[in-house]
Design an enzyme around this catalytic site. Structure first.
Site, PDB file in Angstrom:
ATOM      1  CE  LYS A  22      -1.842   1.853   3.833  1.00 27.80           C
ATOM      2  NZ  LYS A  22      -1.823   3.332   4.167  1.00 27.80           N
ATOM      3  CG  ASN A  23       2.438   2.907   3.626  1.00 27.77           C
ATOM      4  OD1 ASN A  23       1.200   2.969   3.006  1.00 27.77           O
ATOM      5  ND2 ASN A  23       2.399   2.559   4.728  1.00 27.77           N
ATOM      6  CB  CYS A 116      -4.226  11.294  11.819  1.00 32.09           C
ATOM      7  SG  CYS A 116      -2.854   9.820  11.950  1.00 32.09           S
ATOM      8  NE  ARG A 121       0.999  10.539   9.854  1.00 30.60           N
ATOM      9  CZ  ARG A 121       0.370   9.684   9.444  1.00 30.60           C
ATOM     10  NH1 ARG A 121      -1.022   9.065   9.719  1.00 30.60           N
ATOM     11  NH2 ARG A 121       1.261   9.282   8.124  1.00 30.60           N
ATOM     12  CG  ASP A 304       3.317   1.720   9.560  1.00 34.04           C
ATOM     13  OD1 ASP A 304       2.481   2.773   9.806  1.00 34.04           O
ATOM     14  OD2 ASP A 304       3.723   1.449   8.121  1.00 34.04           O
ATOM     15  NE  ARG A 396      -7.407   4.838   6.154  1.00 29.41           N
ATOM     16  CZ  ARG A 396      -6.038   5.798   6.560  1.00 29.41           C
ATOM     17  NH1 ARG A 396      -6.282   5.824   8.198  1.00 29.41           N
ATOM     18  NH2 ARG A 396      -5.427   6.399   5.550  1.00 29.41           N
TER      19      ARG A 396
HETATM   20  N1  EPU Z   1       7.629  15.037  10.173  1.00 25.50           N
HETATM   21  C1  EPU Z   1       7.636  15.840  10.258  1.00 25.50           C
HETATM   22  N2  EPU Z   1       7.303  16.660   9.415  1.00 25.50           N
HETATM   23  C2  EPU Z   1       7.501  15.801   8.444  1.00 25.50           C
HETATM   24  C3  EPU Z   1       7.153  14.647   7.930  1.00 25.50           C
HETATM   25  C4  EPU Z   1       7.034  14.071   8.940  1.00 25.50           C
HETATM   26  O1  EPU Z   1       7.628  15.874  11.500  1.00 25.50           O
HETATM   27  O2  EPU Z   1       7.628  16.807   7.630  1.00 25.50           O
HETATM   28  C5  EPU Z   1       7.203  13.626  11.470  1.00 25.50           C
HETATM   29  C6  EPU Z   1       5.888  13.153  11.261  1.00 25.50           C
HETATM   30  O3  EPU Z   1       5.503  13.903  12.506  1.00 25.50           O
HETATM   31  C7  EPU Z   1       6.114  11.386  12.401  1.00 25.50           C
HETATM   32  C8  EPU Z   1       7.643  11.039  11.868  1.00 25.50           C
HETATM   33  O4  EPU Z   1       7.838  12.907  11.115  1.00 25.50           O
HETATM   34  O5  EPU Z   1       6.731  12.089  13.399  1.00 25.50           O
HETATM   35  C9  EPU Z   1       7.310  10.221  11.085  1.00 25.50           C
HETATM   36  O6  EPU Z   1       6.741  10.812   9.664  1.00 25.50           O
HETATM   37  P1  EPU Z   1       6.965  10.265   8.278  1.00 25.50           P
HETATM   38  O7  EPU Z   1       6.921  11.049   7.175  1.00 25.50           O
HETATM   39  O8  EPU Z   1       8.242   9.221   8.597  1.00 25.50           O
HETATM   40  O9  EPU Z   1       5.210   9.235   8.019  1.00 25.50           O
HETATM   41  P2  EPU Z   1       4.293   9.201   6.689  1.00 25.50           P
HETATM   42  O10 EPU Z   1       5.490   9.151   5.259  1.00 25.50           O
HETATM   43  O11 EPU Z   1       3.514  10.889   6.977  1.00 25.50           O
HETATM   44  C10 EPU Z   1       4.712   6.760   6.476  1.00 25.50           C
HETATM   45  C11 EPU Z   1       3.780   5.925   5.949  1.00 25.50           C
HETATM   46  C12 EPU Z   1       2.856   5.264   7.705  1.00 25.50           C
HETATM   47  C13 EPU Z   1       4.135   5.215   8.024  1.00 25.50           C
HETATM   48  C14 EPU Z   1       5.434   5.781   8.272  1.00 25.50           C
HETATM   49  C15 EPU Z   1       6.614   5.304   8.655  1.00 25.50           C
HETATM   50  C16 EPU Z   1       1.876   6.309   3.822  1.00 25.50           C
HETATM   51  C17 EPU Z   1       0.665   6.757   3.638  1.00 25.50           C
HETATM   52  N3  EPU Z   1       2.282   6.168   5.382  1.00 25.50           N
HETATM   53  O12 EPU Z   1       3.428   7.942   7.027  1.00 25.50           O
HETATM   54  O13 EPU Z   1       2.042   4.439   7.267  1.00 25.50           O
HETATM   55  O14 EPU Z   1       3.909   4.585   9.551  1.00 25.50           O
HETATM   56  O15 EPU Z   1       5.327   6.623   6.654  1.00 25.50           O
HETATM   57  O16 EPU Z   1       7.171   4.266   8.079  1.00 25.50           O
HETATM   58  O17 EPU Z   1       2.950   5.786   3.283  1.00 25.50           O
HETATM   59  C18 EPU Z   1       1.205   3.343   8.038  1.00 25.50           C
HETATM   60  O18 EPU Z   1       0.327   2.476   6.908  1.00 25.50           O
HETATM   61  O19 EPU Z   1      -0.438   2.507   9.416  1.00 25.50           O
HETATM   62  C19 EPU Z   1       0.999   4.109   8.192  1.00 25.50           C
HETATM   63  C20 EPU Z   1       0.145   5.241   9.276  1.00 25.50           C
END
Ligand code: EPU
Length: 417
Positions: A22-23, A116, A121, A304, A396
């Site tokens: 998915k991701n 969320c 985030r 995750d 999802r």
């Molecule tokens: N963060 C910041 N600033 C940013 C971006 C991120 O502070 O600009 C912080 C976030 O708040 C968080 C941490 O960095 O505390 C990790 O965020 P990251 O950007 O790595 O994650 P994401 O892209 O928002 C994806 C997955 C998540 C998964 C995370 C970590 C998708 C759609 N989502 O989220 O998946 O937990 O990477 O591996 O790809 C799930 O599938 O259940 C899920 C939540």
């Protein structure tokens, strides 16, 4: 709203097949916005989030068709440089369209994704990257708008190796003039897969999977046919499930190198995890030793799979500590486990788990996608029937979870409330 009714099981036996990631698929789909040529992505899971991305891309101008589990996507023209709020509010990964839209047209307007249930985030790191490439950013009326006459390659250091920021900046930089270096980049396998796809359509990216990614801008892109990598989180969920029960289960379509941290913890717990080509066999007697876990960006233990591993640790012998370092609020499932008879306390960013609980079936609710899956795992080892409510979260990220579990002999039904 639907719920699952889950019955405990004596032994898990058989084979279960993992789908495409998915991701990984969501950014692959968004990245097709970079090119006017047709692209095909194979092994796309038919998930709610994937369907939300399809709707967003259609609004932007994509023609999309399913053929079995393959998606044919073509974006001959960008009709709208904006992702609609109704979809972005449902799925944070909608923000993935920002980078490719900015690169292809010089303008991208996306609603602020907001927090969320697992944390605040923010998107500051995405913005830092776009700005470094020369975009001007404006916030207003709940939207973020990026504009650039032309993007120019730059060095971007990420304060945290954010998965989301790495993929968005990487996509934006593919058409920037000159060279972009992303330092302290995320190293997730889905980043490598995205870079491979982008290189297939004509990008020049090297270093994906390490903490420095180099992107040399190009002027235009072609099409490509690409197979998504297997979903390591879906696979990990099944490995943990098999470990918790008496079992002999073959989990099919797994890249074990994507799951090193998880497999090593399962082995520490006393489980047999045997790679068999693209599959992994798990043999367990359901008697597990407690281990400590700290979630970290890849290749560390994935956040995750934190909730699912917590499910395991509630019944393992001994006490353990789970430290969550990626998200600030990813312990919503603790109170649901405790309602089932687990003994877990939260102290700051850690959960202290007194194992050996005799879990009892009851009514529980999925508070997010992975928490929902974790509750299903707990239900399989609980005494009596468990109803897991709000399973729209589970839908999802797990395609047809109930049918897949039924292949292992699990009694699980979906009830429309
Ligand atoms: N963060 C910041 N600033 C940013 C971006 C991120 O502070 O600009 C912080 C976030 O708040 C968080 C941490 O960095 O505390 C990790 O965020 P990251 O950007 O790595 O994650 P994401 O892209 O928002 C994806 C997955 C998540 C998964 C995370 C970590 C998708 C759609 N989502 O989220 O998946 O937990 O990477 O591996 O790809 C799930 O599938 O259940 C899920 C939540």
């Amino acid at each position: 709203m639907s719920k699952f009714i889950v019955h405990p099981i004596d032994k898990l036996e058989g084979e279960i097949v993992v789908g495409g990631a998915k991701n990984g698929v969501l950014p692959l789909m968004a990245s097709v916005l970079l090119t006017a040529e047709p692209c095909v992505i194979h092994d796309v899971p038919d998930l709610k989030d994937v369907n939300v991305m399809i709707e967003i891309l259609k609004v932007i101008g994509a023609k999309i068709e399913w053929e079995g589990s393959s998606l044919h996507i073509e974006v001959p023209k960008i009709l709208k440089n904006e992702a609609p709020y109704e979809y972005v509010s449902k799925m944070r990964a909608s923000f993935d369209v920002m980078g490719p839209l900015l690169a292809r047209t010089g303008v991208a307007r996306v609603p602020m994704p907001g927090g969320c249930s697992i944390g605040e985030r923010p998107i500051d790191l995405h913005i830092k990257g776009f700005k470094a490439l020369g975009a001007t950013i404006e916030f207003g009326h709940g939207f973020v708008e990026a504009r650039a006459e032309k993007l120019v390659g730059a060095s971007v250091y990420l304060d945290f190796p954010s998965f989301g920021a790495t993929k968005n900046i990487m996509m934006a930089a593919t058409m920037a003039e000159g060279v972009t270096m992303i330092e302290n980049a995320a190293k997730e396998p889905e980043i490598v897969d995205l870079a491979n796809f982008l290189n297939q359509i004509g990008a020049k990216i090297s270093g994906a999977g390490t903490d420095t990614i180099k992107i040399t801008g190009v002027k235009s892109f072609g099409g490509a046919i690409h197979r998504a990598i297997p979903d390591r989180i879906e696979a990990g969920t099944y490995l943990i499930m098999a470990a918790m029960n008496k079992s002999n289960v073959l989990v099919k379509n797994v890249v074990t190198s994507h799951l090193k941290a998880v497999i090593s913890k399962l082995i520490e717990c006393g489980v047999q995890v045997i790679p068999e080509g693209d599959n992994v066999r798990v043999i367990s007697d359901g008697k597990l030793k407690a281990v400590d876990i700290t979630t970290l960006p890849h290749p560390g233990f994935p956040t995750d799979l934190q909730a699912q591993f917590m499910s395991l640790l509630t019944v393992a012998e001994g006490s353990s500590v789970i430290m969550e370092t990626v998200f600030e609020n990813r312990f919503m499932h603790v109170s649901e486990f405790n309602r089932m008879g687990a003994n877990i306390k939260i102290e700051g960013h850690s959960a202290l788990i007194q194992g050996g609980a005799k879990l009892q079936g009851t009514e529980v609710k999925a508070t997010d996608l992975r928490a929902g899956a974790a509750l299903v795992l707990a239900a399989l080892v609980a005494d009596g029937e468990t109803s897991v409510h709000d399973i729209y979260h589970i839908d999802r990220g797990y395609n047809n979870l109930e049918s897949k579990l039924q292949t292992l002999g699990v009694k699980i039904e979906r009830i429309q409330d």
